[in-house]
Design an enzyme around this catalytic site. Structure first.
Site, PDB file in Angstrom:
ATOM      1  N   GLU A  62       0.659  -1.163   0.342  1.00 18.54           N
ATOM      2  CA  GLU A  62       0.256  -0.214   0.255  1.00 18.54           C
ATOM      3  C   GLU A  62       0.598   1.704  -0.222  1.00 18.54           C
ATOM      4  O   GLU A  62       0.199   2.232  -0.748  1.00 18.54           O
ATOM      5  CB  GLU A  62      -0.779   0.067   1.684  1.00 18.54           C
ATOM      6  CG  GLU A  62      -1.984  -1.270   1.136  1.00 18.54           C
ATOM      7  CD  GLU A  62      -3.127  -0.841   0.088  1.00 18.54           C
ATOM      8  OE1 GLU A  62      -3.024   0.548  -0.227  1.00 18.54           O
ATOM      9  OE2 GLU A  62      -3.638  -1.279  -0.209  1.00 18.54           O
ATOM     10  N   ARG A  67      13.021   6.507   6.841  1.00 17.19           N
ATOM     11  CA  ARG A  67      14.347   7.712   7.662  1.00 17.19           C
ATOM     12  C   ARG A  67      15.114   7.187   7.518  1.00 17.19           C
ATOM     13  O   ARG A  67      15.629   6.347   8.043  1.00 17.19           O
ATOM     14  CB  ARG A  67      12.801   7.684   8.717  1.00 17.19           C
ATOM     15  CG  ARG A  67      12.853   6.979   9.616  1.00 17.19           C
ATOM     16  CD  ARG A  67      13.862   7.393  11.477  1.00 17.19           C
ATOM     17  NE  ARG A  67      14.269   6.554  12.070  1.00 17.19           N
ATOM     18  CZ  ARG A  67      15.201   5.369  12.167  1.00 17.19           C
ATOM     19  NH1 ARG A  67      15.941   5.358  10.778  1.00 17.19           N
ATOM     20  NH2 ARG A  67      15.019   4.606  13.000  1.00 17.19           N
ATOM     21  N   ARG A 101       9.694   1.448   5.963  1.00 17.25           N
ATOM     22  CA  ARG A 101       8.749   0.796   6.208  1.00 17.25           C
ATOM     23  C   ARG A 101       8.029   1.321   5.103  1.00 17.25           C
ATOM     24  O   ARG A 101       7.241   1.425   4.298  1.00 17.25           O
ATOM     25  CB  ARG A 101       8.264   1.635   7.789  1.00 17.25           C
ATOM     26  CG  ARG A 101       6.698   1.177   8.003  1.00 17.25           C
ATOM     27  CD  ARG A 101       6.060   2.248   8.933  1.00 17.25           C
ATOM     28  NE  ARG A 101       7.350   2.352  10.460  1.00 17.25           N
ATOM     29  CZ  ARG A 101       7.341   3.304  11.245  1.00 17.25           C
ATOM     30  NH1 ARG A 101       6.142   4.156  11.016  1.00 17.25           N
ATOM     31  NH2 ARG A 101       8.082   2.889  12.511  1.00 17.25           N
ATOM     32  N   GLU A 163      16.770  -1.110   8.614  1.00 17.30           N
ATOM     33  CA  GLU A 163      15.742  -1.890   9.059  1.00 17.30           C
ATOM     34  C   GLU A 163      14.855  -1.859   8.592  1.00 17.30           C
ATOM     35  O   GLU A 163      14.314  -0.505   7.907  1.00 17.30           O
ATOM     36  CB  GLU A 163      15.751  -1.778  10.714  1.00 17.30           C
ATOM     37  CG  GLU A 163      14.659  -2.405  11.154  1.00 17.30           C
ATOM     38  CD  GLU A 163      14.262  -1.434  12.797  1.00 17.30           C
ATOM     39  OE1 GLU A 163      14.789  -1.461  13.899  1.00 17.30           O
ATOM     40  OE2 GLU A 163      13.068  -0.780  12.712  1.00 17.30           O
TER      41      GLU A 163
HETATM   42  P1  0O2 Z   1      11.703   5.293  15.588  1.00 19.83           P
HETATM   43  O1  0O2 Z   1      11.985   6.833  15.161  1.00 19.83           O
HETATM   44  O2  0O2 Z   1      10.694   4.519  14.581  1.00 19.83           O
HETATM   45  O3  0O2 Z   1      13.109   4.891  14.575  1.00 19.83           O
HETATM   46  P2  0O2 Z   1      16.105  -0.615  19.711  1.00 19.83           P
HETATM   47  O4  0O2 Z   1      15.463   0.567  20.346  1.00 19.83           O
HETATM   48  O5  0O2 Z   1      16.227   0.045  18.108  1.00 19.83           O
HETATM   49  O6  0O2 Z   1      17.769  -0.502  20.221  1.00 19.83           O
HETATM   50  P3  0O2 Z   1      14.752  -2.658  19.617  1.00 19.83           P
HETATM   51  O7  0O2 Z   1      13.432  -2.517  20.328  1.00 19.83           O
HETATM   52  O8  0O2 Z   1      15.054  -4.442  20.400  1.00 19.83           O
HETATM   53  O9  0O2 Z   1      16.248  -2.343  19.848  1.00 19.83           O
HETATM   54  O10 0O2 Z   1      14.806  -3.082  18.547  1.00 19.83           O
HETATM   55  P4  0O2 Z   1      12.455  -3.174  17.897  1.00 19.83           P
HETATM   56  O11 0O2 Z   1      11.859  -4.332  19.364  1.00 19.83           O
HETATM   57  O12 0O2 Z   1      13.295  -3.857  16.743  1.00 19.83           O
HETATM   58  O13 0O2 Z   1      12.391  -2.274  17.448  1.00 19.83           O
HETATM   59  C1  0O2 Z   1      12.668  -0.772  17.031  1.00 19.83           C
HETATM   60  C2  0O2 Z   1      11.742  -0.562  16.105  1.00 19.83           C
HETATM   61  O14 0O2 Z   1      10.430  -0.737  16.007  1.00 19.83           O
HETATM   62  C3  0O2 Z   1      11.360   0.966  17.143  1.00 19.83           C
HETATM   63  O15 0O2 Z   1      11.871   2.829  16.954  1.00 19.83           O
HETATM   64  C4  0O2 Z   1       9.934   1.343  17.053  1.00 19.83           C
HETATM   65  O16 0O2 Z   1      10.116   2.060  14.828  1.00 19.83           O
HETATM   66  C5  0O2 Z   1       9.844   0.223  16.566  1.00 19.83           C
HETATM   67  N1  0O2 Z   1       8.486  -0.264  17.858  1.00 19.83           N
HETATM   68  C6  0O2 Z   1       8.748  -0.995  18.258  1.00 19.83           C
HETATM   69  N2  0O2 Z   1       8.472  -1.266  19.642  1.00 19.83           N
HETATM   70  C7  0O2 Z   1       7.358  -0.188  19.437  1.00 19.83           C
HETATM   71  C8  0O2 Z   1       5.936  -0.393  20.167  1.00 19.83           C
HETATM   72  O17 0O2 Z   1       5.910  -0.114  20.588  1.00 19.83           O
HETATM   73  N3  0O2 Z   1       5.573   0.623  19.717  1.00 19.83           N
HETATM   74  C9  0O2 Z   1       5.874   1.470  18.492  1.00 19.83           C
HETATM   75  N4  0O2 Z   1       4.373   2.637  17.768  1.00 19.83           N
HETATM   76  N5  0O2 Z   1       6.658   0.991  17.695  1.00 19.83           N
HETATM   77  C10 0O2 Z   1       7.548   0.430  18.071  1.00 19.83           C
HETATM   78  P5  0O2 Z   1      12.942   3.768  17.351  1.00 19.83           P
HETATM   79  O18 0O2 Z   1      13.800   3.723  17.016  1.00 19.83           O
HETATM   80  O19 0O2 Z   1      11.543   2.654  18.806  1.00 19.83           O
HETATM   81  O20 0O2 Z   1      11.867   4.715  16.749  1.00 19.83           O
END
Ligand code: 0O2
Length: 259
Positions: A62, A67, A101, A163
């Site tokens: 879709e 970023r 994404r 990612e």
């Molecule tokens: P942004 O601004 O979107 O990049 P990390 O925190 O990356 O060191 P982690 O937590 O093991 O490692 O990575 P994971 O679980 O793969 O999640 C990374 C990204 O997934 C986040 O990036 C979010 O984009 C998304 N994400 C993960 N969990 C959640 C959640 O509970 N809610 C939402 N809305 N998004 C989530 P960033 O860097 O947090 O933010």
């Protein structure tokens, strides 16, 4: 100028200026590699999207967005996690500098797109987190993949980590709202709101299941004799030959066979 102002000035010697310039150039080059990594992945996705639309008369993707983490937020993360601030360590330990994404209509599409992308021979799948099969406790769902793509520069090839997050429209809607709420409450979200979010995540999952079921039913029932051609772009239109072009090719082949 006030003496206070003069006292506030910092003297920077020439070698420090050179060092800063060098660091800025190195950092820019480092960031550019991730920008090109995003370009490589988004190009691959555009190709898959367009080819799939033409060959299967259906578009599993879709929306695509990307970023690049800012240098400031990379440094913040390095400090927060206590990493060594060398580019080598940052490259190895921060895997979400480049992010893409992909939003799909249906859950099955998320896995289909994942397979199509990660089965390409120049992509190396480094890690997968399947938050669709195993949602986070707060209700977050998405399929995450860290992939490595080769980026070809003037002086050689660099492997770059990107990612990739793949999710449905409903999952994406939920995640962006949750993200906003999280920031609005400065990460101290009231329990009542957390419960509502959890419930909303379940509603979104039910919607996903229902929409996919309906979609499957429609595909079985309605198989039009002449399905409408999808029109992903102006350039895309040109790849579908006209009836005249097909007839011309048939005549040419027949003539060729006779010679
Ligand atoms: P942004 O601004 O979107 O990049 P990390 O925190 O990356 O060191 P982690 O937590 O093991 O490692 O990575 P994971 O679980 O793969 O999640 C990374 C990204 O997934 C986040 O990036 C979010 O984009 C998304 N994400 C993960 N969990 C959640 C959640 O509970 N809610 C939402 N809305 N998004 C989530 P960033 O860097 O947090 O933010």
């Amino acid at each position: 100028m006030s003496t206070d102002g003069v006292r506030g000035l910092i003297t920077i010697d020439a070698s420090s200026v050179d060092e800063m310039k060098q660091l800025r150039d190195d950092f820019t080059r480092f960031m550019m590699q991730y920008k090109f990594g995003i370009d490589e992945v988004t190009t691959k996705i555009s190709i898959l999207r367009e080819e799939f639309s033409h060959m299967h008369d259906y578009n599993p993707i879709e929306h695509v967005s990307s970023r690049l983490k800012t240098p400031e937020s990379i440094i913040d993360k390095v400090q927060r996690k206590g990493f060594d601030p060398s580019f080598e360590t940052i490259r190895e330990s921060i895997t979400d500098i480049a992010g893409v994404r992909i939003t799909c209509s249906f859950v099955s599409d998320t896995y289909r797109v994942f397979d199509m992308l990660t089965s390409q021979h120049d992509i190396r799948l480094v890690a997968v987190k399947d938050y669709i099969k195993n949602p986070k406790p707060n209700g977050y769902k998405s399929l995450h993949a860290i992939v490595e793509v080769p980026v070809f520069l003037s002086d050689g090839v660099v492997p770059v980590l990107v990612e990739v997050q793949i999710r449905t429209i409903a999952m994406d809607f939920w995640a962006s709202l949750e993200h906003k709420i999280y920031y609005k409450y400065d990460q101290q979200v009231p329990q009542e709101l957390l419960d509502d979010l959890r419930e909303a995540a379940e509603t979104a999952s039910r919607l996903d299941r229902k929409m996919e079921r309906l979609h499957d039913e429609i595909r079985v029932v309605a198989q039009p004799e002449n399905p409408p051609q999808s029109r992903p772009s102006d350039a895309g239109d040109a790849v579908v030959p006209t009836v005249q072009a097909i007839e011309q090719l048939q005549r040419f082949r027949a003539h060729f066979g006779e010679v």
